[in-house]
Every structure is written in C-alpha cells, then in structure tokens.
Design a protein around this motif. Structure first.
Motif, PDB file in Angstrom:
ATOM      1  N   GLU A  25       0.807  -1.211   0.000  1.00  0.00           N
ATOM      2  CA  GLU A  25       0.000   0.000   0.000  1.00  0.00           C
ATOM      3  C   GLU A  25       0.845   1.268   0.000  1.00  0.00           C
ATOM      4  O   GLU A  25       0.312   2.365  -0.046  1.00  0.00           O
ATOM      5  N   LEU A  26       2.168   1.118   0.068  1.00  0.00           N
ATOM      6  CA  LEU A  26       3.032   2.279   0.149  1.00  0.00           C
ATOM      7  C   LEU A  26       3.187   2.969  -1.196  1.00  0.00           C
ATOM      8  O   LEU A  26       3.113   2.337  -2.255  1.00  0.00           O
ATOM      9  N   ASN A  27       3.419   4.291  -1.145  1.00  0.00           N
ATOM     10  CA  ASN A  27       3.748   5.034  -2.355  1.00  0.00           C
ATOM     11  C   ASN A  27       5.200   4.766  -2.722  1.00  0.00           C
ATOM     12  O   ASN A  27       6.017   4.382  -1.884  1.00  0.00           O
ATOM     13  N   GLU A  28       5.527   5.009  -3.984  1.00  0.00           N
ATOM     14  CA  GLU A  28       6.890   4.761  -4.461  1.00  0.00           C
ATOM     15  C   GLU A  28       7.374   5.905  -5.338  1.00  0.00           C
ATOM     16  O   GLU A  28       6.607   6.485  -6.108  1.00  0.00           O
ATOM     17  N   ALA A  29       8.662   6.230  -5.176  1.00  0.00           N
ATOM     18  CA  ALA A  29       9.334   7.204  -6.037  1.00  0.00           C
ATOM     19  C   ALA A  29      10.672   6.618  -6.457  1.00  0.00           C
ATOM     20  O   ALA A  29      11.366   5.984  -5.647  1.00  0.00           O
ATOM     21  N   TYR A  30      11.028   6.802  -7.731  1.00  0.00           N
ATOM     22  CA  TYR A  30      12.298   6.273  -8.253  1.00  0.00           C
ATOM     23  C   TYR A  30      13.369   7.360  -8.129  1.00  0.00           C
ATOM     24  O   TYR A  30      13.163   8.502  -8.549  1.00  0.00           O
ATOM     25  N   ILE A  31      14.494   7.007  -7.532  1.00  0.00           N
ATOM     26  CA  ILE A  31      15.567   7.982  -7.295  1.00  0.00           C
ATOM     27  C   ILE A  31      16.862   7.462  -7.911  1.00  0.00           C
ATOM     28  O   ILE A  31      17.256   6.316  -7.683  1.00  0.00           O
ATOM     29  N   SER A  32      17.508   8.317  -8.693  1.00  0.00           N
ATOM     30  CA  SER A  32      18.785   7.944  -9.301  1.00  0.00           C
ATOM     31  C   SER A  32      19.660   9.183  -9.406  1.00  0.00           C
ATOM     32  O   SER A  32      19.198  10.310  -9.216  1.00  0.00           O
ATOM     33  N   GLY A  33      20.923   8.970  -9.718  1.00  0.00           N
ATOM     34  CA  GLY A  33      21.813  10.111  -9.872  1.00  0.00           C
ATOM     35  C   GLY A  33      23.265   9.731  -9.741  1.00  0.00           C
ATOM     36  O   GLY A  33      23.636   8.554  -9.916  1.00  0.00           O
ATOM     37  N   LYS A  34      24.078  10.716  -9.426  1.00  0.00           N
ATOM     38  CA  LYS A  34      25.522  10.498  -9.349  1.00  0.00           C
ATOM     39  C   LYS A  34      26.104  11.374  -8.248  1.00  0.00           C
ATOM     40  O   LYS A  34      25.831  12.575  -8.180  1.00  0.00           O
ATOM     41  N   VAL A  35      26.919  10.759  -7.393  1.00  0.00           N
ATOM     42  CA  VAL A  35      27.618  11.486  -6.339  1.00  0.00           C
ATOM     43  C   VAL A  35      29.106  11.225  -6.498  1.00  0.00           C
ATOM     44  O   VAL A  35      29.550  10.075  -6.477  1.00  0.00           O
ATOM     45  N   VAL A 106      14.361  16.266   0.329  1.00  0.00           N
ATOM     46  CA  VAL A 106      13.825  15.909  -0.984  1.00  0.00           C
ATOM     47  C   VAL A 106      12.339  15.580  -0.857  1.00  0.00           C
ATOM     48  O   VAL A 106      11.926  14.878   0.077  1.00  0.00           O
ATOM     49  N   VAL A 107      11.541  16.097  -1.777  1.00  0.00           N
ATOM     50  CA  VAL A 107      10.116  15.774  -1.807  1.00  0.00           C
ATOM     51  C   VAL A 107       9.937  14.381  -2.401  1.00  0.00           C
ATOM     52  O   VAL A 107      10.415  14.102  -3.508  1.00  0.00           O
ATOM     53  N   PHE A 108       9.258  13.505  -1.666  1.00  0.00           N
ATOM     54  CA  PHE A 108       8.874  12.198  -2.179  1.00  0.00           C
ATOM     55  C   PHE A 108       7.391  12.258  -2.530  1.00  0.00           C
ATOM     56  O   PHE A 108       6.563  12.619  -1.698  1.00  0.00           O
ATOM     57  N   ALA A 109       7.064  11.913  -3.777  1.00  0.00           N
ATOM     58  CA  ALA A 109       5.672  11.852  -4.214  1.00  0.00           C
ATOM     59  C   ALA A 109       5.491  10.602  -5.060  1.00  0.00           C
ATOM     60  O   ALA A 109       6.406  10.194  -5.790  1.00  0.00           O
ATOM     61  N   ASP A 110       4.337   9.999  -4.975  1.00  0.00           N
ATOM     62  CA  ASP A 110       4.092   8.735  -5.656  1.00  0.00           C
ATOM     63  C   ASP A 110       4.270   8.883  -7.167  1.00  0.00           C
ATOM     64  O   ASP A 110       3.719   9.788  -7.787  1.00  0.00           O
ATOM     65  N   GLY A 111       5.092   8.010  -7.744  1.00  0.00           N
ATOM     66  CA  GLY A 111       5.312   8.000  -9.184  1.00  0.00           C
ATOM     67  C   GLY A 111       6.327   8.999  -9.681  1.00  0.00           C
ATOM     68  O   GLY A 111       6.617   9.036 -10.886  1.00  0.00           O
ATOM     69  N   ASP A 112       6.897   9.800  -8.799  1.00  0.00           N
ATOM     70  CA  ASP A 112       7.857  10.815  -9.229  1.00  0.00           C
ATOM     71  C   ASP A 112       9.220  10.172  -9.479  1.00  0.00           C
ATOM     72  O   ASP A 112       9.624   9.234  -8.792  1.00  0.00           O
ATOM     73  N   SER A 113       9.950  10.680 -10.460  1.00  0.00           N
ATOM     74  CA  SER A 113      11.315  10.236 -10.748  1.00  0.00           C
ATOM     75  C   SER A 113      12.270  11.363 -10.386  1.00  0.00           C
ATOM     76  O   SER A 113      12.221  12.439 -10.975  1.00  0.00           O
ATOM     77  N   ILE A 114      13.151  11.095  -9.434  1.00  0.00           N
ATOM     78  CA  ILE A 114      14.002  12.131  -8.854  1.00  0.00           C
ATOM     79  C   ILE A 114      15.445  11.913  -9.269  1.00  0.00           C
ATOM     80  O   ILE A 114      15.960  10.796  -9.184  1.00  0.00           O
ATOM     81  N   SER A 115      16.080  12.985  -9.715  1.00  0.00           N
ATOM     82  CA  SER A 115      17.496  12.943 -10.080  1.00  0.00           C
ATOM     83  C   SER A 115      18.293  13.759  -9.072  1.00  0.00           C
ATOM     84  O   SER A 115      17.925  14.897  -8.752  1.00  0.00           O
ATOM     85  N   ILE A 116      19.396  13.167  -8.561  1.00  0.00           N
ATOM     86  CA  ILE A 116      20.246  13.846  -7.584  1.00  0.00           C
ATOM     87  C   ILE A 116      21.689  13.807  -8.074  1.00  0.00           C
ATOM     88  O   ILE A 116      22.226  12.745  -8.375  1.00  0.00           O
ATOM     89  N   GLN A 117      22.298  14.982  -8.154  1.00  0.00           N
ATOM     90  CA  GLN A 117      23.719  15.112  -8.487  1.00  0.00           C
ATOM     91  C   GLN A 117      24.385  15.870  -7.338  1.00  0.00           C
ATOM     92  O   GLN A 117      23.873  16.898  -6.890  1.00  0.00           O
ATOM     93  N   ALA A 118      25.519  15.369  -6.844  1.00  0.00           N
ATOM     94  CA  ALA A 118      26.190  16.048  -5.733  1.00  0.00           C
ATOM     95  C   ALA A 118      27.655  15.642  -5.699  1.00  0.00           C
ATOM     96  O   ALA A 118      28.076  14.688  -6.375  1.00  0.00           O
ATOM     97  N   GLU A 119      28.425  16.398  -4.910  1.00  0.00           N
ATOM     98  CA  GLU A 119      29.843  16.107  -4.754  1.00  0.00           C
ATOM     99  C   GLU A 119      30.223  16.207  -3.280  1.00  0.00           C
ATOM    100  O   GLU A 119      29.827  17.145  -2.586  1.00  0.00           O
ATOM    101  N   LEU A 120      30.985  15.211  -2.814  1.00  0.00           N
ATOM    102  CA  LEU A 120      31.553  15.263  -1.474  1.00  0.00           C
ATOM    103  C   LEU A 120      32.807  16.132  -1.496  1.00  0.00           C
ATOM    104  O   LEU A 120      33.479  16.179  -2.510  1.00  0.00           O
ATOM    105  N   PRO A 121      33.128  16.871  -0.424  1.00  0.00           N
ATOM    106  CA  PRO A 121      32.471  16.844   0.881  1.00  0.00           C
ATOM    107  C   PRO A 121      31.324  17.841   1.040  1.00  0.00           C
ATOM    108  O   PRO A 121      30.550  17.743   1.965  1.00  0.00           O
ATOM    109  N   ASN A 122      31.211  18.817   0.135  1.00  0.00           N
ATOM    110  CA  ASN A 122      30.210  19.882   0.288  1.00  0.00           C
ATOM    111  C   ASN A 122      28.906  19.488  -0.400  1.00  0.00           C
ATOM    112  O   ASN A 122      28.500  20.080  -1.402  1.00  0.00           O
TER     113      ASN A 122
END
Length: 452
Positions: A25-35, A106-122
């Motif tokens: 019964e849970l909602n789902e969001a697909y998350i991908s990206g590069k760190v 990050v906003v999680f919403a059902d059916g949303d596809s989220i892209s995340i790009q980031a760099e360590l350490p900041n």
C-alpha cells in the motif's frame, strides 16, 4: 490555542513517519543520480561506497525502518526506489565510511522520478535535485525566502500598518498564484495553506473562500491552515462551530496522519476552552485509535498531564522562588493578584523580540493589579547581565541559581520556551501560551479587566 506549536518538530516526524502500512500500500518514487568526490579529498576517481539513506526510529525500543537506501558504484552512480506513506519532505543522509557529509531535503511523491547530483564533501552546496515535484518545490522555497525577508521587516516594526496590509495581500496572492499554477503538487499544497494563513484577521472572507477551495480540491488542510480557520470559527460562531469544522475536515481526510493531527486539534481546542472532560474523553479515543504510533502516544502523555494538572480553570501549582532582589515570591504571596509567570531563556531570540511587548502589557495591565514573574532557565550571570544591559527590569525576575530547573520543567510540563501561564486573582489558570502564542495573551487579560 494551538498547543501543537510546542511540538512542531515532533508533529513533523509524525506526518512523515508516524503510521505504518503494508508494503503493497506504500507510495513509491524512483531515485537515481551520481555522487562524486572532490579530487582534493580523494584523487583516486573511485566514487563507490557512498550511501544515500532515509531511515527513522519511532522510539528507542524499536528497530530503525528504512524508506530508501542506495550505494554508489565506482563511477558514483546509484539508483533505487523509495517507499513511503505520505507525500512529504524527507531527509536523505549522504555518508561514506560512516562519515555524514550532508542531509538533502527531498520531496517524495508517488510516481515521481528524482534525479540527484552532488559532490563530497560539500554535499549541501553542490547538490542538484530535480523532478516534477522538486522543481516546483524550489519555486516555493524561493518565494518563502523572499517573504521571510519581508516578514523580518514587519516583525521589526519597520512598516506602517497600511504597508503591512499591502504586503500581506501581495504575498498571499503570490502564494495563491503558485498554488493555482502547480496544483496537485506538494509545494502547491504548502503555498495554498500559506496563502490562507496570511489572510487571517484582516480578510477573513477571502480566507474562508480560499480554504473551501483547498478543501474541495484536496479534501484536507494542513495544520497551519486548519489553525486559522479554527480560530476564526471559534471567535465568530463559537467553539461548537470550530469543532464542527474539524469534524468535517477529519471526515473528508483519507490519510491516517491527517485524521490523527485533526483529532489533536480537537483535543487541544477543548483543553484550551476548559472543556476538560470532553478533551479527556476524546483523548481516550485517540489513544486507542493510535496506540501503535509511539510518537502519538508521547504527545498524548504530555497533554494528558496538562488536562489533569494545568488546564484552564485549574489551580496553578504551588511554587516558591527567590527573586534577584532577594525577596520571596510564592503562590501565597500572590493570592488575590493576577499574574503571568513566564519560563524562558534570556538568549532565546523569540523572547528577546517579545520583550518590548511584555513591557507594554505590564505598563497597561499593572493598573489592574497584574504582576509578572520571569523564571530564567539555563541562564548564567554573563547571559543575565547582557540581557539587562540595555533593558529595564520592570517586574519580578527569579534568581537563576535558586531553583531546580529540571524539576520545574517536569512539573510545569515545559516543552518549549518561552512558555507563559496567565493566572487570575483566584489563583486559577486562565491560559498557557507557548512561543508565538503570546500574541493572544491580551484576550486572556481581558478576563482580568472585566472581573475588575
């Protein structure tokens, strides 16, 4: 009236994580990206082992539950599916080798596809988050930041009353435009509720109109939206009308968390209105319905104490303090005198902003016999002297080292400072005011003037 102000972080936790459902019964969001990693920190070019996780723990006795977890490969790529109950803002913790480098909201919403790009350490400074929901949320954040700047000028008294009304109208319309342009998003829900909140007290007809539009579109109102409508109906049509409004919102709600927080509102308004037996009965039902939610049970335990010992109309608990001048102040010494007793920290920014208002209230209502007693917690001599270096001391201030702060906090059930109690000349509690609720204290003081 809004007791939940004392539990704002706690309520946010409930809204995000409070109730459980079966996985199906849970909602789902697909998350991908590069760190990746700054070459100054790691020049190997191996970006594997970076973890992105959303987890929570409802109590110390329960295991942590994970909504999302992914690990980067050697190139820094990752992907995964988040499972969650409510569309909301969730904190993604970014870590590597047990070191946390940042937390991304990050906003999680059902059916949303989220892209995340980031760099360590900041991580926080370099993160780029994109999706249908999160792109709109960025717009909302930009509006919010700009409004907060204006709000600072308003709170500082830098604008005339006419200018304040113009600003409130303009910003309410900006939030409403954002709602209309991006309907059915999390940011639009926030914006719509913010729009009606800004109308409270000066354009109530438009506030009600927009609130009804929101209720019709999404079958719910957020806590801030409900609060201003409850205040309006309680003031204009009475408590039963306010309760009727909350019952309607609760019946329309489809999410368990929304039902839960609406029931909290009902219990609080009954408590604040001295209908303690009804509040206790509602609380019993609440505890049975949400006994599987540890954080809700914590809230119930706190307000249960308030209903039993600190409800309006109850005698204020006995106390005995020594003031800065060495005098003793007790419940017996204040017999026949109305008073405000405030528990605070002198380095609290909200208390500092409210101080001039307290002075004005004291100067007016001391003519009706009002006294004020300030009880400072976590205050040292340097902090005390710094506070009064540019301020006059008009009323009784308790010596910081003359009482057991932990015992006081527990006895008066202090969850946030400043907390104030208004007590009438018969020693009965008129009302408790937590944080920003102090703006309503004049209403309570009218009981003093009318009785005198």
């Amino acid at each position: 009236m809004n007791y939940k102000a004392a539990f704002i972080l706690f309520i946010a936790a409930i809204v995000m994580f409070g109730c459980s459902k079966k996985d199906s019964e849970l909602n789902e969001a697909y998350i991908s990206g590069k760190v990746t990693v700054d070459e100054n920190l790691d020049s190997t070019g191996d970006y594997s082992g970076i973890q992105l996780m959303v987890s929570f723990q409802t109590s110390e006795d329960e295991a942590r539950d994970t909504l999302f977890h992914a690990v980067t490969d050697v190139d820094g790529n990752f992907s995964g599916t988040a499972q969650f109950e409510n569309r909301d803002l969730y904190p993604i913790i970014v870590s590597r080798n047990q070191n946390t480098f940042g937390i991304l909201n990050v906003v999680f919403a059902d059916g949303d596809s989220i892209s995340i790009q980031a760099e360590l350490p900041n991580v926080d400074q370099t993160a780029e988050i994109s999706s249908k929901e999160n792109d709109v949320f960025k717009i909302y954040e930009r509006v919010e930041r700009n409004f907060n700047r204006v709000a600072q000028y308003i709170n500082a008294g830098a604008l005339s009353e006419d200018s304040v009304l113009v600003e409130l109208r303009n910003w309410s319309n900006l939030y409403w435009d954002l709602y209309n342009e991006h309907k059915n998003t999390f940011a639009a829900e926030l914006a719509g509720n913010m729009s009606i909140t800004l109308l409270s007290g000066w354009n109530d007809s438009l506030m009600v109109e927009r609130a009804e539009s929101l209720i019709g579109a999404q079958s719910s109102l957020r806590s801030n939206g409900r609060s201003v409508l409850v205040d309006y109906y309680a003031e204009t049509e009475g408590l039963d009308r306010a309760i009727s409004f909350l019952n309607r919102v609760e019946n329309l709600s489809t999410e368990r968390n929304a039902i839960m927080t609406t029931q909290m509102d009902k219990i609080e308004i009954l408590y604040d209105s001295s209908r303690t037996s009804e509040a206790a009965a509602q609380l019993d039902q609440f505890q049975e319905q949400f006994k599987d939610v540890p954080l809700a049970m914590e809230w119930a335990e706190n307000i249960s104490y308030d209903i039993e010992f600190l409800a309006p109309g109850s005698p204020f608990p006995d106390f005995s303090f020594v003031t800065i001048t060495g005098d003793s102040v007790t419940t017996n010494s204040l017999e026949g005198v109305p008073y405000i007793i405030e528990i605070t920290r002198f380095d609290n920014p909200l208390y500092q902003r409210q101080y001039d208002r307290t002075v004005a209230i004291y100067q007016i209502y001391s003519n009706f016999g009002l006294d004020i007693i300030t009880v400072p917690v976590a205050t040292n001599p340097v902090m005390f002297e710094a506070f009064f270096e540019e301020r006059d001391m008009f009323w009784k201030v308790v010596r910081p080292d003359s009482f057991d702060a932990e015992e006081l906090i527990e006895r008066f059930n202090i969850t946030r400072v400043p907390t104030r109690f208004l007590v009438n000349s018969d020693g009965q509690i008129i009302r408790r005011y937590i944080g920003e609720e102090y703006q309503e204290v004049v209403r309570g003081l009218q009981n003093i003037t009318s009785s005198n």
